[in-house]
Design an enzyme around this catalytic site. Structure first.
Site: not given
Ligand SMILES: [Mg+2]
Length: 195
Positions: A9, A11
């Site tokens: 991922d 963020d």
């Protein structure tokens, strides 16, 4: 030799999104009545409710601006350890966002990390999680437990400090990049290299 696939991922895993958003808020709302400087450590809500002077539309807007990406910094040790992991893993970044955000993210990864990282942007208007990405046989790292839950990745780790969006149990938590790096190197030697 085929490298194992590592899906990361963006963020809250590669970059410190909370700090960048709070920086923008503290700059922009300084002169508003009732303004109080917010520290990144005070954020405990997905939608930045602790930043009282701004509406949720403001935060949605921030995510789609080049200015947000100019404020973004790597999580501690993420940059160097990501480079090391690229020797052993085929690295993909899988991230959720609206079109401007995804375009800016792809550019940021190209400019700040490497053109060898493949970016998979998941359109928030069409998908509520990342289950549309086939992660068969791969490893998935996310700070959002729901993304992990709905993914078909073989190995899943939750990243970072405890927040309401990742309190669920069942996943090994990697609190830092050093912690994550150790888990991934161990997994690679114990599982993938033995296949
Ligand atoms: Mg995240």
């Amino acid at each position: 030799m085929v490298k194992p696939k590592l899906f990361l991922d963006f963020d809250g895993v590669i970059v410190d999104t909370i700090t960048a958003i709070v920086d923008l808020y503290n700059e922009d709302f300084l002169k508003y009545s009732g303004f109080k400087k917010v520290l990144p450590s005070e954020i405990n809500s997905w939608s930045f409710e602790e930043c009282k002077c701004a509406s949720s539309e403001i935060f949605d807007f921030y995510f789609n601006t080049p200015r947000f990406f100019n404020h973004l910094k790597f999580m501690e040790n993420a940059e160097s350890l990501l480079w090391l992991l690229m020797y052993d893993f085929d690295v993909y970044v899988v991230s959720h966002g609206h079109t401007p955000n995804l375009n800016l993210k792809s550019e940021w990864i190209y400019n700040h990390i490497s053109k060898d990282i493949k970016f998979i942007g998941v359109d928030l208007d069409k998908h509520k999680d990342k289950s549309c990405v086939d992660m068969t046989d791969g490893i998935f790292i996310d700070d959002c437990a729901n993304n992990l839950k709905t993914s078909n990745a073989t190995y899943k780790f939750v990243f970072g400090e405890e927040y309401p969006w990742n309190k669920e149990y069942g996943y090994i938590r990697c609190i830092s990049w050093i912690d994550l790096y150790k888990e991934l190197i161990y997994l690679n030697s114990m599982v993938y290299q033995k296949e």
